[in-house]
Design an enzyme around this catalytic site. Structure first.
Site, PDB file in Angstrom:
ATOM      1  N   GLY A  64       0.814  -1.218   0.000  1.00 35.39           N
ATOM      2  CA  GLY A  64       0.000   0.000   0.000  1.00 35.39           C
ATOM      3  C   GLY A  64       0.838   1.254   0.000  1.00 35.39           C
ATOM      4  O   GLY A  64       0.593   2.175   0.780  1.00 35.39           O
ATOM      5  N   TYR A  88     -12.872  -2.011  12.406  1.00 37.27           N
ATOM      6  CA  TYR A  88     -11.548  -1.523  12.011  1.00 37.27           C
ATOM      7  C   TYR A  88     -10.629  -1.483  13.226  1.00 37.27           C
ATOM      8  O   TYR A  88      -9.493  -1.961  13.181  1.00 37.27           O
ATOM      9  CB  TYR A  88     -11.662  -0.134  11.384  1.00 37.27           C
ATOM     10  CG  TYR A  88     -10.332   0.564  11.191  1.00 37.27           C
ATOM     11  CD1 TYR A  88      -9.515   0.230  10.117  1.00 37.27           C
ATOM     12  CD2 TYR A  88      -9.907   1.551  12.076  1.00 37.27           C
ATOM     13  CE1 TYR A  88      -8.295   0.872   9.929  1.00 37.27           C
ATOM     14  CE2 TYR A  88      -8.695   2.190  11.902  1.00 37.27           C
ATOM     15  CZ  TYR A  88      -7.886   1.847  10.832  1.00 37.27           C
ATOM     16  OH  TYR A  88      -6.677   2.475  10.661  1.00 37.27           O
ATOM     17  N   ALA A  89     -11.124  -0.922  14.323  1.00 36.18           N
ATOM     18  CA  ALA A  89     -10.328  -0.839  15.548  1.00 36.18           C
ATOM     19  C   ALA A  89      -9.945  -2.232  16.038  1.00 36.18           C
ATOM     20  O   ALA A  89      -8.803  -2.478  16.454  1.00 36.18           O
ATOM     21  CB  ALA A  89     -11.111  -0.087  16.628  1.00 36.18           C
ATOM     22  N   ALA A  90     -10.896  -3.160  15.983  1.00 38.58           N
ATOM     23  CA  ALA A  90     -10.627  -4.527  16.409  1.00 38.58           C
ATOM     24  C   ALA A  90      -9.568  -5.182  15.524  1.00 38.58           C
ATOM     25  O   ALA A  90      -8.698  -5.922  16.010  1.00 38.58           O
ATOM     26  CB  ALA A  90     -11.911  -5.348  16.382  1.00 38.58           C
ATOM     27  N   VAL A 117      -3.198  -7.605  -1.680  1.00 33.51           N
ATOM     28  CA  VAL A 117      -2.524  -8.334  -0.602  1.00 33.51           C
ATOM     29  C   VAL A 117      -3.491  -9.035   0.347  1.00 33.51           C
ATOM     30  O   VAL A 117      -3.077  -9.564   1.376  1.00 33.51           O
ATOM     31  CB  VAL A 117      -1.567  -7.413   0.193  1.00 33.51           C
ATOM     32  CG1 VAL A 117      -0.392  -7.005  -0.678  1.00 33.51           C
ATOM     33  CG2 VAL A 117      -2.288  -6.191   0.746  1.00 33.51           C
ATOM     34  N   LYS A 152      -7.139  -3.690  13.977  1.00 34.15           N
ATOM     35  CA  LYS A 152      -5.840  -3.110  14.282  1.00 34.15           C
ATOM     36  C   LYS A 152      -5.321  -3.595  15.637  1.00 34.15           C
ATOM     37  O   LYS A 152      -4.109  -3.748  15.834  1.00 34.15           O
ATOM     38  CB  LYS A 152      -5.925  -1.584  14.250  1.00 34.15           C
ATOM     39  CG  LYS A 152      -6.087  -1.013  12.845  1.00 34.15           C
ATOM     40  CD  LYS A 152      -4.920  -1.379  11.944  1.00 34.15           C
ATOM     41  CE  LYS A 152      -4.949  -0.658  10.615  1.00 34.15           C
ATOM     42  NZ  LYS A 152      -3.777  -0.986   9.765  1.00 34.15           N
ATOM     43  N   ASN A 201       1.928  -1.950   5.370  1.00 32.86           N
ATOM     44  CA  ASN A 201       1.215  -0.686   5.494  1.00 32.86           C
ATOM     45  C   ASN A 201      -0.201  -0.740   4.940  1.00 32.86           C
ATOM     46  O   ASN A 201      -1.044   0.065   5.327  1.00 32.86           O
ATOM     47  CB  ASN A 201       2.001   0.416   4.773  1.00 32.86           C
ATOM     48  CG  ASN A 201       1.265   1.733   4.769  1.00 32.86           C
ATOM     49  OD1 ASN A 201       1.143   2.390   5.796  1.00 32.86           O
ATOM     50  ND2 ASN A 201       0.743   2.119   3.612  1.00 32.86           N
ATOM     51  N   SER A 229      -2.922   1.154  14.892  1.00 35.98           N
ATOM     52  CA  SER A 229      -3.597   2.451  14.906  1.00 35.98           C
ATOM     53  C   SER A 229      -3.956   2.812  16.338  1.00 35.98           C
ATOM     54  O   SER A 229      -4.156   1.931  17.182  1.00 35.98           O
ATOM     55  CB  SER A 229      -4.879   2.396  14.068  1.00 35.98           C
ATOM     56  OG  SER A 229      -5.692   3.539  14.273  1.00 35.98           O
ATOM     57  N   ILE A 250      -3.117  11.469  11.304  1.00 36.50           N
ATOM     58  CA  ILE A 250      -2.114  11.814  10.304  1.00 36.50           C
ATOM     59  C   ILE A 250      -2.788  12.491   9.118  1.00 36.50           C
ATOM     60  O   ILE A 250      -3.669  11.911   8.475  1.00 36.50           O
ATOM     61  CB  ILE A 250      -1.355  10.557   9.817  1.00 36.50           C
ATOM     62  CG1 ILE A 250      -0.811   9.755  11.005  1.00 36.50           C
ATOM     63  CG2 ILE A 250      -0.238  10.963   8.850  1.00 36.50           C
ATOM     64  CD1 ILE A 250       0.170  10.498  11.881  1.00 36.50           C
TER      65      ILE A 250
END
Length: 256
Positions: free
Chosen positions: A15, A161-163, A67, A165, A94, A147, A194
């Site tokens: 990525g 998403y949080a889980a 990927v 990461k 990434n 993250s 970011i």
């Protein structure tokens, strides 16, 4: 001796056509690594990344691959290794994505799998693919991307998403213990807010951005180059005694 000198190393950054991935690829190349740049779909951006690296005197190639697909992962690694005449020394996982903000009451199995695949599955199977070459050399650097969401559950509609990461972070610790005997280190970088990335351009309103910046002790949003600096350190000999750890790059918004 320059502890950041990566001359002779072959790196692969998933990525890396734009944003944080591009900054990482450029930082590794600027310090001597030969870099495999990867993109899923935006080939033009990937070509821009490679062109920028070459213009600065570095070596890079672009390989388009998904990927989340082990078959395409195998092709990606093969192409990079063949182009540079050796096995991968530095892997930076990434590639990742929020995909879409979805409240749990509306989460579908398809969306769950898309989020987990791009963040966790890609990391697991990229690591699996490069490990034989690293073990044969008795050395290697793997840097995975977590993250700040892994700690605080993320913003609205991003709990999966949080889980994912958080899972990357736990996976990295287990893998670090498994491969340490082979001279391979595995660490995480955990970005906070970011700027200059498609992530926030897509998913964060300007009001939310300003509110978040107001809560950051250093008083600004991070840059892709801030994240790249942490990755460069972990890829270098300066971090040879660091494994299973996570570097927080968030300006103090979340301190452990």
């Amino acid at each position: 001796m320059n502890g950041l000198n990566l001359t002779g190393n072959i790196a692969l950054v998933t990525g890396s056509n734009a944003g944080i991935g591009r900054a990482i690829a450029q930082a590794l190349a600027a310090n001597g690594a030969k870099v495999g740049v990867n993109c899923l779909s935006n080939i033009a951006q990937g070509e821009e990344t490679v062109a920028a690296i070459r213009a600065a005197g570095g070596e890079a190639i672009l390989v388009q691959a998904d990927v989340t697909d082990p078959n395409q992962i195998d092709r990606l690694v093969n192409e990079v290794e063949q182009a540079f005449g050796g096995s991968i020394d530095i892997l930076v996982n990434n590639a990742g994505h929020l995909v879409q903000r979805v409240p749990n009451a509306e989460m579908t199995e398809d969306m769950y799998e898309r989020i987990m695949n791009v963040n966790l599955k890609s990391t697991v199977f990229m690591c699996k693919r490069v490990l034989p070459g690293m073990k044969a050399k008795g050395a290697g650097r793997i840097i995975n991307m977590s993250s700040v969401a892994a700690y605080n559950g993320g913003g609205p509609g991003s709990s999966i998403y949080a889980a994912s990461k958080a899972a990357v972070m736990a996976y990295s610790k287990g893998l670090a213990k498994e491969v340490a005997v082979s001279g391979i280190t595995v660490n995480n970088v955990s970005p906070g807010f970011i700027g200059n990335t498609m992530f926030h351009a897509t998913f964060t309103s300007d009001a939310a951005r300003q509110a978040t910046i107001g809560g950051i002790p250093l008083g600004r949003e991070g840059t892709p180059e801030d994240v790249a600096g942490a990755v460069l350190y972990l890829a270098s000999e300066l971090a040879s005694y660091l494994t299973g750890e996570t570097i927080e790059v968030n300006g103090g918004m979340m301190m452990r």
